[in-house]
Design a protein around this motif. Structure first.
Motif, mmCIF file in Angstrom:
data_model
loop_
_atom_site.group_PDB
_atom_site.id
_atom_site.type_symbol
_atom_site.label_atom_id
_atom_site.label_comp_id
_atom_site.label_asym_id
_atom_site.label_seq_id
_atom_site.Cartn_x
_atom_site.Cartn_y
_atom_site.Cartn_z
ATOM 1 N N GLU A 50 0.828 -1.123 -0.023
ATOM 2 C CA GLU A 50 -0.157 -0.037 0.030
ATOM 3 C C GLU A 50 0.815 1.286 0.017
ATOM 4 N N TRP A 51 2.115 1.220 0.714
ATOM 5 C CA TRP A 51 3.134 2.267 0.582
ATOM 6 C C TRP A 51 3.739 2.456 -0.695
ATOM 7 N N ASP A 52 3.752 1.614 -1.619
ATOM 8 C CA ASP A 52 4.668 1.554 -2.882
ATOM 9 C C ASP A 52 4.198 2.477 -3.731
ATOM 10 N N ASN A 53 5.123 2.647 -4.962
ATOM 11 C CA ASN A 53 4.821 3.555 -6.011
ATOM 12 C C ASN A 53 5.223 2.967 -7.143
ATOM 13 N N VAL A 54 4.271 2.379 -7.896
ATOM 14 C CA VAL A 54 4.828 1.607 -9.195
ATOM 15 C C VAL A 54 4.024 1.880 -10.406
ATOM 16 N N GLY A 55 4.602 1.345 -11.471
ATOM 17 C CA GLY A 55 3.922 1.519 -12.695
ATOM 18 C C GLY A 55 4.574 2.461 -13.637
ATOM 19 N N LEU A 56 3.806 2.875 -14.626
ATOM 20 C CA LEU A 56 4.370 3.933 -15.417
ATOM 21 C C LEU A 56 4.300 5.210 -14.869
#
Length: 390
Positions: A50-56
């Motif tokens: 939930e604390w992560d930042n992923v993707g494009l």
């Protein structure tokens, strides 16, 4: 990179979808969106912590991709390498943007990517716990056997029993299809099922196209009751496989909760060494495999079962021990955790954050190459202790 929080890490160790051709339109015409879809098929972005930042994180899905540079970290040096090689997409493990930004500078990696037209896709905790992600690569590097996830059970989420009624003539085909889709897996066993013969009855009504019998006439059939245990994450795939080979227009089946097993959260991977090793021997072997120095707790006991979690995974030491691990290898360990491990006679091992995660980057590059044939995929080593200057 502290792993914690309450998001369902269990989503990440379900069997991955087929990668071949994922997100592909034409063999040589790829976009950042195609690359994103290929990674999402392997390690769904929605399953990150939930604390992560992923993707494009930099660029748009429509941006054309000439080639991909795979790296653990997006550093200015990595960006320059991509630019020099004509690769306008970077796939990283650590997010290029993690904390909120107050400003963007062309001296920063994200800013450099933006001004040079380089897209960035970051696959972090979603790739850590994927079935063939960071921890799988780390376990494979140690030559562990019977590699499997470990973690605590979630008592609120039981597995299910799938019960399907199928004509005797097609029972074997349906059983094989369901097995191959993931039903009937229990520990070190696969294809587990219970089959019992009986009589099925039905009445085809107007509009039906029955496999057996005629519309308006009651029908009986020799059928098999096929029952298989199934991970909840595999239910949709198993039902689709069953329907694809089941002869009935409307197969009869039931999905029942089975509290004999519960979904597990994934903290890392667990496996057995081919031969038992002392802590000293295991540390030396791990150091050779990862190209680094390994610190360890010398327990004095020979080791067979080993758990791993790349990066900052020491929070999962107790879960590893509860799963039966005699040694637990991770990247970073705090002082008090060394003391705890020594008191528990657990061979805790620290091999460095970079070494325990970079080991998966060649695997990620190969996975992308298989999913996006014809696209140039290169590898960059962002090790901060390695000097690349003049």
């Amino acid at each position: 990179e502290r792993r914690g929080g309450n998001l369902r890490r269990d989503l990440l160790y379900r069997a991955p979808r087929m990668l071949q051709g994922a997100g592909k339109e034409k063999s040589m015409n790829y976009t950042a969106g195609n690359v994103y879809k290929a990674i999402d098929a392997l390690a769904p972005f929605g399953g990150c912590m939930e604390w992560d930042n992923v993707g494009l994180l930099v660029g748009t899905p429509e941006a054309a991709v000439s080639g991909v540079l795979v790296t653990l970290d997006v550093t200015p040096q990595a960006v320059e390498t991509a630019r020099q090689r004509g690769l306008n997409c970077i796939v990283s493990h650590h997010p290029v943007i993690f904390h909120p930004l107050g400003r963007i500078s062309t001296q920063d990696a994200a800013g450099l990517c933006l001004v040079n037209g380089i897209s960035v896709i970051s696959a972090h905790t979603n790739y850590d716990f994927a079935p063939q992600g960071v921890n799988y690569a780390l376990a494979s590097a140690l030559e562990l056997q019977n590699i499997r996830p470990f973690g605590p059970e979630n008592k609120k989420e039981p597995w299910v029993s799938l019960i399907v009624f199928v004509p005797v003539t097609h029972a074997e085909a349906v059983y094989r299809a369901m097995s191959e889709a993931g039903a009937g897996r229990l520990g070190n066993y696969s294809g587990c099922a219970y089959m019992n013969e009986g009589e099925g009855r039905f009445l085809p009504k107007a509009g039906a196209k029955p496999f057996l019998g005629s519309v308006g006439t009651p029908e009986t059939a020799a059928e098999i009751r096929l029952e298989m245990l199934c991970d909840p994450d595999r239910v949709a795939a198993v039902l689709a496989a069953m329907r694809a080979v089941h002869p009935y227009e409307e197969p009869a089946y039931s999905i029942l909760p089975n509290h004999a097993l519960h979904r597990r959260e994934c903290c890392g991977m667990l496996g057995e060494l081919p031969t038992m090793l002392s802590p000293e021997e295991l540390a030396a072997a791990a150091g050779r495999a990862l190209g680094t120095h390994v610190q360890y707790v010398p327990t004095g006991h020979r080791i067979k079962t080993v758990a791993v979690c790349g990066g900052a995974g020491s929070d999962f030491m107790a879960d590893a021990a509860a799963a039966g691990a005699e040694a637990f290898l991770t990247g970073e360990v705090k002082h008090h955790e060394w003391l705890m491990a020594a008191g528990q006679r657990l061979c805790l091992m620290a091999a460095g954050h970079h070494a325990t995660e970079h080991i998966a980057m060649p695997q990620l590059a190969e996975q992308l190459q298989a999913a996006l044939p014809g696209l140039t995929v290169a590898l960059y080593n962002s090790d901060p202790t390695r000097w690349d200057g003049d």
